[in-house]
Every structure is written in structure tokens, then in C-alpha cells.
Design an enzyme around this catalytic site. Structure first.
Site, short mmCIF file in Angstrom:
data_model
loop_
_atom_site.label_atom_id
_atom_site.label_comp_id
_atom_site.label_asym_id
_atom_site.label_seq_id
_atom_site.Cartn_x
_atom_site.Cartn_y
_atom_site.Cartn_z
N GLU A 36 -6.19 2.89 4.27
CA GLU A 36 -5.09 3.00 3.33
C GLU A 36 -4.04 3.98 3.82
O GLU A 36 -2.85 3.75 3.71
CB GLU A 36 -5.63 3.44 1.97
CG GLU A 36 -4.59 3.44 0.88
CD GLU A 36 -5.19 3.82 -0.46
OE1 GLU A 36 -5.74 4.93 -0.55
OE2 GLU A 36 -5.12 3.02 -1.39
N GLY A 75 -11.50 -0.20 -8.01
CA GLY A 75 -12.11 0.59 -9.07
C GLY A 75 -12.68 1.89 -8.52
O GLY A 75 -13.89 2.07 -8.45
N SER A 95 -4.72 -1.11 -10.16
CA SER A 95 -3.56 -1.99 -9.96
C SER A 95 -4.01 -3.45 -9.90
O SER A 95 -5.08 -3.75 -9.36
CB SER A 95 -2.84 -1.64 -8.65
OG SER A 95 -2.41 -0.30 -8.71
N SER A 120 -10.76 5.33 -9.07
CA SER A 120 -10.43 6.46 -9.96
C SER A 120 -11.07 6.31 -11.33
O SER A 120 -11.32 5.20 -11.80
CB SER A 120 -8.91 6.53 -10.14
OG SER A 120 -8.30 6.85 -8.93
#
Lengths: 296, 387
Positions: free
Chosen positions: B248, B122, B165, B124
Site C-alpha cells: 500500500e 477490514g 471503503s 481498522s
């Protein structure tokens, strides 16, 4: 696995950079552009520093180092835009007398082209031929610091992976140098009241210069370690692309100044174009890599 | 400059290879890609299998080189991808491992490793995509007062998150919230672990251009999150997030590079079969892609070497260089696939057609290429910040 440079490799790289800063700085570069001739004293200084004998065993008077170290030195030569048949003389060390020490200047026939023919003492691998060899004819070379002759006959050169990689290493050095030139200009040149590097359009050009350089760097270093033919083709292809496109983008960042003879950018671009035609062209590398697909 | 592996690393590789050869044939068939609950069960099952064999903790418990070998071998063997476990294993997990308290590590890490809990991200928001620090989801402390113990009370969270996602099948969300709106935007952000079943959480699936519902919008209406669910200090969430993002961008795509190399070989085979291999332009394009993915693999090894040398194994900003090059190469790969397939590339039932559509997200997700270029220009090259 530690892909990074060892301390010894860093020291070797720094030593070469210092030598070139002392013996072939920008002033010398521009003087050579005005009067293009091979500097024999510098050639011997390179010989003394082990540039040509680097990969000869110590028992034969060499330095006994390997391809990764040679790549680092050629990268520095590329950064400095050092002229001369560096690759051919390096490859001739141990087989052509005087090449290892830098007393003999050796060039090579590469496809239809021979660089620095008039200044060279020897052509690598040329044995006396039974029939008279065709006479090389000079061409007006696009690069003021790479005189070229052309032999209009079927190319006789066999592919030389080491030559392609050392050429790629010089392309890498040139790509790194044009990256530095572009970034330095973008930081200092002001337009509209701020450095042009604050504009996103310029920033993105510079970012792509770095991405190309670092991608080419890992490809060139990896090929030097593995000597795998597909790694070598990857290195040449990506280093050619990095050198040519970095020089173009660096020229763009410099604006009108970049289009002048006085700026060094065009010298990098022209040399990059020459090297892209040497030893393994993009088409040859791509075909080799395509053929390699399907192999493990 | 050494690309060799130690005897111990080679032993690890051999063991893993043997285990994969024995284990993969026993796995259940892969689920329908559009059936998310089935995918969750499948992905968690694979993680459990790894855990039981002692390979569960490799994503952050191992050295970067071991992690690289693990990703390389699992991909080469055709093992399942991390899938729904992506955020937990490669994102939230490493962040909690690096920044959490011993109690927090004990609470959240074992269920991720054992394949029991799925995480989503969580970060964006509709008004804060690439400008992540502009996020507006508010969290207000309640119940304990400023004088109470550091871990007492709740945050009450209200706002909207987007592009989340796996939200529909997630148990936890790594949530960035604004805890102090009065300070400069990077300084008032806090990192929270939010249970997805908390009252006030509404999940609205979003349909992608590929037709799937792999991500969602999260509506948060006065969601209570205990203060003990905070990772790092209050208002220190931006720094914690940078740790997460460097994971990432650094090592999270290793398996995918190898997967792309496999697709490329399949492309060449297909082209040889259907006659398009005789087209020199297309053949050379495949050759160039071969160079591209070989170089990306070397770049990965370079980044892993850097990470191994760096403190705590947090990958450096060089990951941005990789991410920029990789995301474009991947799109080029599937555009080339379309050229190899010809009219067949318009058939949605072909896997490469779906992959081509999915690849469009690569230059957007995890920081757009434009933002990555700004990061490279400002943080690596030292160019001035734009206005």
C-alpha cells in the site's frame, strides 16, 4: 531502469568519504574555522584523486566519468563541509591550466558575489575587460569558511546548470550529515530518564529530516542523469530546502548546545544559506518551474 | 543510476499506448461519483477490458518496472482509475499472491483479475485505528476441535470494523481478527477472507465531510468464516499484514502522482486564463509544487528500483517516506487550486472543490502522518520506541 547506485559508483563514493575522513576530519574543520585559509595541499590531494578532472575525457588526462559521479563526490564534500571554490575549479578543469590537477584555485563570479577571491588564482570566464571592472569589496561573510566579495554592478553571470547541480549535491551532503547528527544526538542525549529520541516530538523532527534528505537525493540524482533544466531546478530548490531546514531542525534537536559556536550545526546552516544564494536561488528555480508548467 | 528503460520495456510501453489510444474512446461515459453500484459496474468493466487484452495481471504478475510503466501510461492516457478494485488489485490480491496456498490463489485471484469480485479492507476498528495491533474483533474456532485437520471448521467472528471503503459494493473483505487474546498484541492476529454476504454482517454507511458515503462501519455478529479462508498461519496475521501494508505504501500511489501533475498543469492554464498568473507569489507556489511532484515521481522510481532488487518484489519501508511527502503535497495542491480559483473554490460543483475536501483524508488514511513519522523514526532511523 535501475535508479540505484552501481557498484562502481558506490566505490567512488566510499573512496571520497575515506579521503575526506583522512584529510579533513572534524579536527581539521575546527582548525580551519579558527584560521580560515584555503589548504593548497588538500586542494592538490583532491586533484590527485580526480575530483576536478572527473568529467574530462581520458584523452585529456581526465577520469572520463559523468555528472552522476561528480554529484556523488560533491555530496561527500558537502557532508564533510569541505571549504573552497570547489564548483568553479571543477568547471574550470580543461579550460584553466592547473585546475584539473588542483594546482590552480579557480573561483567564479556568481551574480554579485565572488567566493574565496583572495585565495584564488583565477576567476572563471573573466576576460580582460575593455573598461576597468568595478573593484570587488569584501563583506563580513556569515559563513566563517566562505569568504565573500561583492561586486556592486549588474550581474554578468550567465546561468550555469552544472554549477547549480553541483551546489545542490553539496547541499544534499550537508542535509544527510545534519540528519545523522540529529539522530545520533537524539539516540544518546538523555532527559527525563530516557533518550530524547523516544519523545514523539523529537522523533517527528528526525523523520522530517530523513524525508527531506531522501526527496532531495532522488531529485539531485535524477537531474544528474537527465540534465533536464526542470529537473535541475527541482534539484537545486529541494536540496537548498533540505540543507537549510535540516540544519535548523538539527540545531533544534541539539537544544542549547546547538546554539553554541562549539557545535558544528551552525557551520552547516551558514554554508547552506550561502549556497542557497548561489547559482540558482529559490525564486529563480520556482519561476523556471512555473514557466515549465504546460510543457510536456 | 540509470533511468532508461530496456528495449523490451519500451516495446511494452508502445504496445500499451497503442492499445489505450484505440480502446479508451470505446468506453462508456463515467458514472456519477456518488452512485456506488454504477461505479462498481464501471470499474469492474474496465478491469475486464484490461483482462481481455492481457493486461489484467499487471498489478502483481509483472515486474515492478512493468507495473510502473502500466500505471504511468494508463494515467497519462486518462484511463479509468482502479476505483472499487483498489483493495483487490493493489492490496488483497498481492497479499494472497505472496502468502496464499495454490488453492487460495486459484479461488480468489482470477475473479479479481477478470473484474468479477470487489474487495474491501477490514483492518481498522473504532478502538484500533492507528494502533492497528490493538484490534479486538474476536474469532473463535468451532466445529473441528483442536485435533482436527488444519483447514477444518469455522471461525466465529464478532466485533466492529470501521473506515471500510467500498463496503457497500464489496464481495469480500480482507479481515484482521484476534485469535489469541493471551499473547502480546501483535502475535494473536489472523488474516481472513470474509464473504460480505455472510449472515451476521451489517453494513452501516458513514457520510464523509465531502458528503459522500465511500466508507462504512461493519458490524460483525457471530459471522462464520471457514478455516480454509485463512491466509497464512493462525496468529501470523500481523506479518501477513505488514506485507500488505508495504504494498500500500510502496507502489499503490503511482498513478496518483501522475494525476496530480496533470491537475497542476490545468491549474497553471486556469491561472493564465483568469489573470492570477500575474501574482508572483501564486506563480512561485505553482513552481514549487511542480518541483514537489517531479521529485515524488523520482522517489517512486527509486522505490520501484529498490523493490525490483528486493526479494519477491515487496517494496521496502521507503514507501513511508513517499507517503508522508505525497499526502502533504496533495493537500497543498488543492489548497493552491483554491487560491487559483478564488471565490469559485467555494462552489461544490467544481471538481477541484470536491478533490480539496477529499484530500483532507490523505494525511489520515493508510496510517496517519504522525504514525508514519514514528515508523520512519523507529524502523529506518533506529530511534528508541516511546512509552
Amino acid at each position: 531502469m535501475d535508479f540505484r547506485l552501481t557498484d562502481d559508483q558506490r566505490a567512488l563514493q566510499a573512496g571520497m568519504r575515506d579521503l575526506l575522513a583522512a584529510r579533513f576530519d572534524r579536527e581539521r574543520l575546527r582548525a580551519t574555522v579558527r584560521n580560515p585559509a584555503l589548504d593548497r595541499a588538500l586542494w592538490r590531494a583532491l586533484g590527485d584523486a580526480g575530483f576536478f578532472a572527473l568529467r574530462l575525457p581520458e584523452s585529456e588526462g581526465g577520469v572520463g566519468l559523468g555528472l552522476p559521479e561528480a554529484v556523488l563526490l560533491f555530496e561527500e564534500a558537502g557532508r564533510a563541509l569541505l571549504p573552497g571554490p570547489l564548483v568553479a575549479t571543477h568547471l574550470a578543469a580543461g579550460s584553466v591550466p592547473g585546475a584539473a590537477s588542483g594546482d590552480t584555485v579557480v573561483t567564479a563570479r556568481d551574480g554579485e558575489l565572488i567566493e574565496w577571491l583572495t585565495d584564488a588564482d583565477h576567476i572563471l570566464g573573466e576576460a580582460p575587460e575593455p573598461t576597468p571592472a568595478p573593484t570587488p569589496t569584501p563583506i563580513r561573510s556569515i559563513d566563517p569558511l566562505t569568504p565573500l566579495h561583492r561586486v556592486r554592478s549588474r550581474p554578468t553571470t550567465t546561468p550555469c546548470p552544472g554549477a547549480a547541480l553541483l551546489t545542490a549535491a553539496q547541499q544534499l551532503g550537508s542535509a544527510g550529515r545534519t540528519l545523522d547528527m540529529a539522530v545520533s544526538h537524539a539516540r544518546t542525549r538523555e532527559q527525563f530518564g530516557q533518550p530524547i529520541g523516544a519523545f514523539q516530538a523529537v522523533k517527528h523532527l528526525c523523520a522530517q529530516l530523513l524525508v527531506r534528505t531522501e526527496t532531495a537525493r532522488t531529485a539531485v540524482y535524477a537531474a544528474a542523469v537527465t540534465e533536464d533544466p526542470l529537473d535541475l531546478a527541482t534539484a537545486k530548490l529541494l536540496a537548498d530546502e533540505a540543507a537549510v531546514n535540516n540544519a535548523r531542525d538539527c540545531l533544534q534537536v541539539h537544544g542549547g548546545m546547538g546554539f553554541t559556536w562549539e557545535a558544528d550545526v551552525h557551520l552547516h546552516l551558514k554554508r547552506a544559506w550561502v549556497r542557497a544564494q548561489q547559482w540558482q536561488t529559490a525564486a529563480e528555480a520556482e519561476e523556471a518551474l512555473a514557466t515549465g508548467l504546460g510543457q510536456p | 543510476m540509470n533511468l532508461g528503460y530496456t528495449a523490451e520495456e519500451e516495446r511494452f510501453r508502445q504496445e500499451l499506448r497503442t492499445w489505450l489510444a484505440k480502446t479508451l474512446p470505446t468506453l462508456p461515459p463515467k458514472p456519477n461519483p456518488l452512485d456506488w453500484p454504477a461505479r462498481r459496474a464501471y470499474d469492474l468493466g474496465w478491469q475486464r477490458t484490461l483482462y481481455d487484452a492481457g493486461y489484467g495481471e499487471l498489478h502483481w504478475g509483472a515486474t515492478p518496472t512493468q507495473h510502473l510503466i502500466f500505471l504511468e501510461e494508463t494515467e497519462r492516457a486518462g484511463a479509468p482509475y482502479v476505483g472499487a478494485n483498489f483493495v483487490g488489485l493493489l492490496h488483497a490480491g498481492p497479499t494472497i499472491a505472496a502468502e496464499g496456498t495454490p488453492e487460495q490463489r486459484q479461488r480468489w485471484l482470477p475473479p479479481i483479475l477478470r473484474g468479477e469480485e470487489v474487495w474491501c479492507q477490514g483492518f481498522s476498528e473504532p478502538e484500533a485505528g492507528s494502533d492497528l495491533a490493538a484490534l479486538r474483533t474476536r474469532a473463535v474456532r468451532d466445529g473441528a476441535g483442536a485435533g482436527a485437520g488444519a483447514g477444518a471448521g469455522d471461525y466465529i467472528v464478532t466485533g466492529t470494523k470501521i473506515w471500510t471503503s467500498h463496503a457497500e459494493v464489496a464481495d469480500w473483505c480482507e479481515l484482521l481478527v484476534r485469535t489469541d487474546p493471551t499473547v502480546p498484541k501483535h502475535r494473536g492476529i489472523t488474516w481472513l477472507a470474509m464473504p460480505m454476504d455472510a449472515p451476521g454482517v451489517t453494513i452501516r454507511p458513514l457520510r464523509t465531510l465531502a458528503g459522500s458515503t465511500e466508507f462504512a462501519e461493519l458490524l460483525l455478529d457471530e459471522v462464520r468464516i471457514p478455516v480454509s479462508h485463512r491466509i497464512g498461519e493462525e496468529n501470523d496475521g500481523w506479518r501477513v499484514t505488514m506485507v500488505t501494508l508495504s504494498f500500500e505504501r510502496g507502489t499503490a500511489f503511482v498513478g496518483e502522482v501522475i494525476a496530480c501533475q496533470r491537475v497542476l498543469r490545468e491549474l497553471a492554464e486556469t491561472a493564465r486564463r483568469n489573470g492570477r498568473w500575474d501574482d508572483a507569489v501564486l506563480r512561485r507556489r505553482l513552481g514549487r509544487l511542480h518541483a514537489e511532484f517531479r521529485a515524488l515521481w523520482r522517489l517512486t522510481q527509486w522505490n520501484v528500483s529498490e523493490a525490483e532488487a528486493a526479494e519477491r518484489g515487496v517494496p521496502g519501508v521507503g514507501g513511508s517516506v513517499f507517503k508522508l511527502r505525497y499526502s502533504h503535497a496533495r493537500q497543498d495542491l488543492y489548497d493552491t487550486a483554491a487560491a487559483v480559483l478564488g471565490p469559485e473554490s467555494l462552489d461544490l460543483s467544481h471538481a477541484w472543490t470536491l478533490d480539496r475536501l477529499s484530500s483532507l483524508s490523505y494525511t489520515i488514511a493508510a496510517g496517519t502522518s504522525q504514525i508514519q513519522q514514528n515508523i520512519v523514526a523507529e524502523r529506518i532511523l533506529g530511534l528508541p520506541k516511546g512509552r
